[in-house]
Design a protein around this motif. Sequence first.
Motif, mmCIF file in Angstrom:
data_model
loop_
_atom_site.group_PDB
_atom_site.id
_atom_site.type_symbol
_atom_site.label_atom_id
_atom_site.label_comp_id
_atom_site.label_asym_id
_atom_site.label_seq_id
_atom_site.Cartn_x
_atom_site.Cartn_y
_atom_site.Cartn_z
ATOM 1 N N TYR A 43 0.822 -1.209 0.000
ATOM 2 C CA TYR A 43 0.000 0.000 0.000
ATOM 3 C C TYR A 43 0.856 1.260 0.000
ATOM 4 O O TYR A 43 1.929 1.292 0.605
ATOM 5 C CB TYR A 43 -0.920 0.014 1.226
ATOM 6 C CG TYR A 43 -1.882 -1.156 1.286
ATOM 7 C CD1 TYR A 43 -3.098 -1.119 0.627
ATOM 8 C CD2 TYR A 43 -1.545 -2.297 2.016
ATOM 9 C CE1 TYR A 43 -3.974 -2.193 0.685
ATOM 10 C CE2 TYR A 43 -2.419 -3.374 2.080
ATOM 11 C CZ TYR A 43 -3.632 -3.319 1.410
ATOM 12 O OH TYR A 43 -4.496 -4.385 1.458
ATOM 13 N N LYS A 44 0.321 2.304 -0.648
ATOM 14 C CA LYS A 44 0.973 3.614 -0.643
ATOM 15 C C LYS A 44 0.466 4.443 0.518
ATOM 16 O O LYS A 44 -0.718 4.423 0.851
ATOM 17 C CB LYS A 44 0.698 4.344 -1.957
ATOM 18 C CG LYS A 44 1.505 3.826 -3.131
ATOM 19 C CD LYS A 44 1.278 4.693 -4.358
ATOM 20 C CE LYS A 44 2.129 4.213 -5.533
ATOM 21 N NZ LYS A 44 1.912 5.047 -6.735
ATOM 22 N N LEU A 45 1.379 5.175 1.132
ATOM 23 C CA LEU A 45 0.988 6.108 2.174
ATOM 24 C C LEU A 45 0.340 7.339 1.556
ATOM 25 O O LEU A 45 0.811 7.855 0.535
ATOM 26 C CB LEU A 45 2.198 6.535 3.018
ATOM 27 C CG LEU A 45 2.376 5.743 4.323
ATOM 28 C CD1 LEU A 45 2.987 4.391 4.045
ATOM 29 C CD2 LEU A 45 3.175 6.539 5.325
ATOM 30 N N ASP A 69 5.360 6.591 -0.151
ATOM 31 C CA ASP A 69 6.155 5.445 0.277
ATOM 32 C C ASP A 69 5.285 4.191 0.195
ATOM 33 O O ASP A 69 4.074 4.241 0.458
ATOM 34 C CB ASP A 69 6.654 5.632 1.715
ATOM 35 C CG ASP A 69 7.900 6.502 1.791
ATOM 36 O OD1 ASP A 69 8.513 6.739 0.741
ATOM 37 O OD2 ASP A 69 8.248 6.948 2.904
ATOM 38 N N LEU A 70 5.896 3.073 -0.124
ATOM 39 C CA LEU A 70 5.183 1.807 -0.288
ATOM 40 C C LEU A 70 5.565 0.864 0.848
ATOM 41 O O LEU A 70 6.757 0.632 1.088
ATOM 42 C CB LEU A 70 5.547 1.183 -1.636
ATOM 43 C CG LEU A 70 4.655 0.060 -2.168
ATOM 44 C CD1 LEU A 70 3.267 0.602 -2.496
ATOM 45 C CD2 LEU A 70 5.278 -0.550 -3.411
ATOM 46 N N VAL A 93 6.741 -3.688 6.337
ATOM 47 C CA VAL A 93 8.105 -3.613 5.815
ATOM 48 C C VAL A 93 8.195 -2.336 4.992
ATOM 49 O O VAL A 93 7.417 -2.143 4.058
ATOM 50 C CB VAL A 93 8.434 -4.836 4.949
ATOM 51 C CG1 VAL A 93 9.800 -4.695 4.314
ATOM 52 C CG2 VAL A 93 8.362 -6.118 5.779
ATOM 53 N N PRO A 94 9.128 -1.423 5.322
ATOM 54 C CA PRO A 94 9.230 -0.149 4.612
ATOM 55 C C PRO A 94 9.996 -0.302 3.302
ATOM 56 O O PRO A 94 10.590 -1.349 3.033
ATOM 57 C CB PRO A 94 9.996 0.732 5.604
ATOM 58 C CG PRO A 94 10.904 -0.240 6.301
ATOM 59 C CD PRO A 94 10.121 -1.516 6.420
ATOM 60 N N PRO A 95 10.017 0.746 2.473
ATOM 61 C CA PRO A 95 10.773 0.686 1.214
ATOM 62 C C PRO A 95 12.260 0.415 1.429
ATOM 63 O O PRO A 95 12.873 -0.317 0.658
ATOM 64 C CB PRO A 95 10.551 2.067 0.587
ATOM 65 C CG PRO A 95 9.294 2.573 1.211
ATOM 66 C CD PRO A 95 9.277 2.014 2.600
ATOM 67 N N GLN A 96 12.839 1.007 2.480
ATOM 68 C CA GLN A 96 14.253 0.790 2.774
ATOM 69 C C GLN A 96 14.382 -0.496 3.594
ATOM 70 O O GLN A 96 14.364 -0.491 4.823
ATOM 71 C CB GLN A 96 14.830 1.987 3.536
ATOM 72 C CG GLN A 96 16.353 1.986 3.608
ATOM 73 C CD GLN A 96 16.894 3.291 4.151
ATOM 74 O OE1 GLN A 96 16.307 4.349 3.952
ATOM 75 N NE2 GLN A 96 18.014 3.229 4.856
ATOM 76 N N ARG A 97 14.506 -1.632 2.905
ATOM 77 C CA ARG A 97 14.435 -2.940 3.549
ATOM 78 C C ARG A 97 15.535 -3.166 4.577
ATOM 79 O O ARG A 97 15.382 -3.961 5.481
ATOM 80 C CB ARG A 97 14.496 -4.045 2.487
ATOM 81 C CG ARG A 97 13.327 -4.041 1.489
ATOM 82 C CD ARG A 97 12.031 -4.436 2.161
ATOM 83 N NE ARG A 97 10.903 -4.445 1.263
ATOM 84 C CZ ARG A 97 10.481 -5.508 0.585
ATOM 85 N NH1 ARG A 97 11.142 -6.647 0.665
ATOM 86 N NH2 ARG A 97 9.411 -5.429 -0.182
ATOM 87 N N GLY A 98 16.640 -2.461 4.448
ATOM 88 C CA GLY A 98 17.737 -2.644 5.387
ATOM 89 C C GLY A 98 17.394 -2.218 6.796
ATOM 90 O O GLY A 98 18.059 -2.619 7.758
ATOM 91 N N LEU A 99 16.344 -1.401 6.972
ATOM 92 C CA LEU A 99 15.947 -0.946 8.304
ATOM 93 C C LEU A 99 15.148 -2.003 9.052
ATOM 94 O O LEU A 99 14.935 -1.883 10.256
ATOM 95 C CB LEU A 99 15.116 0.342 8.188
ATOM 96 C CG LEU A 99 15.850 1.565 7.618
ATOM 97 C CD1 LEU A 99 14.880 2.727 7.456
ATOM 98 C CD2 LEU A 99 17.007 1.964 8.539
ATOM 99 N N GLY A 100 14.681 -3.023 8.350
ATOM 100 C CA GLY A 100 13.883 -4.064 8.986
ATOM 101 C C GLY A 100 12.420 -3.667 9.087
ATOM 102 O O GLY A 100 12.017 -2.563 8.698
ATOM 103 N N ALA A 101 11.607 -4.574 9.621
ATOM 104 C CA ALA A 101 10.176 -4.312 9.777
ATOM 105 C C ALA A 101 9.924 -3.487 11.027
ATOM 106 O O ALA A 101 10.739 -3.459 11.956
ATOM 107 C CB ALA A 101 9.410 -5.621 9.835
#
Length: 408
Positions: A43-45, A69-70, A93-101
């Motif tokens: 989903y988009k914010l 953001d997706l 899970v944010p777009p920047q996957r390295g940050l984690g859920a």
Amino acid sequence: MGICCGKSSGSQPASSASPTSSSQAPKQDNSPEPDDWGIGGKYKLLQPGTLWKSQRVGSGKICDLWPQDLVVIIQFEAANEAVSPGARWARVVPPQRGLGAGWLLLEANSSMLDKRPVKGSWEVPGRYHVRRVAVLRRELSLSSQEMLKVQPGEEVLLSELGVAQSSGEPVRVCAKVKTESGEIGWLSLENTSGVSLLDTTNLLGPGVADVHRQRLHAEMHGTGTSDLPSVKFSILSNSGDMPWEVYQSYRTLEELSLFETPETGMAESLGGPAPPVIPGGSLVQVLEIQSLQCPDLGRCPFARVGVEDGSQKGLQGWLRCSAKDGHDLIDTRNQLKHGPVPQTTKTDESNPAEPERKNVPASLSRLRGEVGSDDAVPEAFLSVTDPNVACSHCVCSLLPPERSHPTL
């Protein structure tokens, strides 16, 4: 200013609005909006938000989220009613996957997220076609024991989502699945580059008709690949057994005319008014099956059905099950015979233990009025003590125990 969850700082708007701003982006189209978000949906914010480490505001901010953001929804948890009445926490899970859920607070009647899932979303539960080799592991952890490799062309049944992350790598969205051979375990839905390992069309949903049409066109032109399920010719199989069962539910694969009798369905031309047309992807319950002699196939199967969704819901009549060349016109994936997936060890410690499954109300009882007293659904199919058959929705038995049935 906190860390931005987007793939780049360009996802942050130029205005100085804070993550708690109430400004809302305009709708993208005029299509009907779903009632709620779904597990597995992307989903988009529409409004700024904040991603937290746990289900408590101030528990440690992971990053800021901004319009466009997706995010991928992994699970929902009820918020503290005393603090936020009617609110829910969504693990995303944010777009920047390295940050984690992390956890996103969705207030009651929130419009923070667009309720239209974008292309590439998942549905849980759902059945999916494997496009690339996927490793099935015994537990959610990426270091868990490898059970087998699921090959392209196979289908898997998704029952639950989770996240897994190795040190220094982006977080992976994973699913607990049941394979065609009955093995149950966890696999990643995407590889490290973000490429999907499964086709994203739920084969238990209306989209199965689109997949069928694409594959039928590809095979007619000699361009078929393993990216799509093969077109089935069930009536021409060596066994000769009918794959459709009485009192079970299936989806139509093409637009089909609904005839009063099988004999009228056999006729090349019909007098009088045209019969109703059932759209491809419609859910129908089979009430009776007959085979008539025909010049094309030797015997042509017809099913008397009750239409369970869409604009023709409630109608009854006869559908042809096979085309003149023998390919299936009604899908053979039984919507009611996908048993519950047993629990396996889950190493994602942020998720609480699952409660016992509760009985599902007997929604099938609504079919009594539709099919008439002579064709009433047997009591065995109306029992509230067996969630596998206690309702007419396709895969209620696979819903996570904490979730109510989608039609309730």
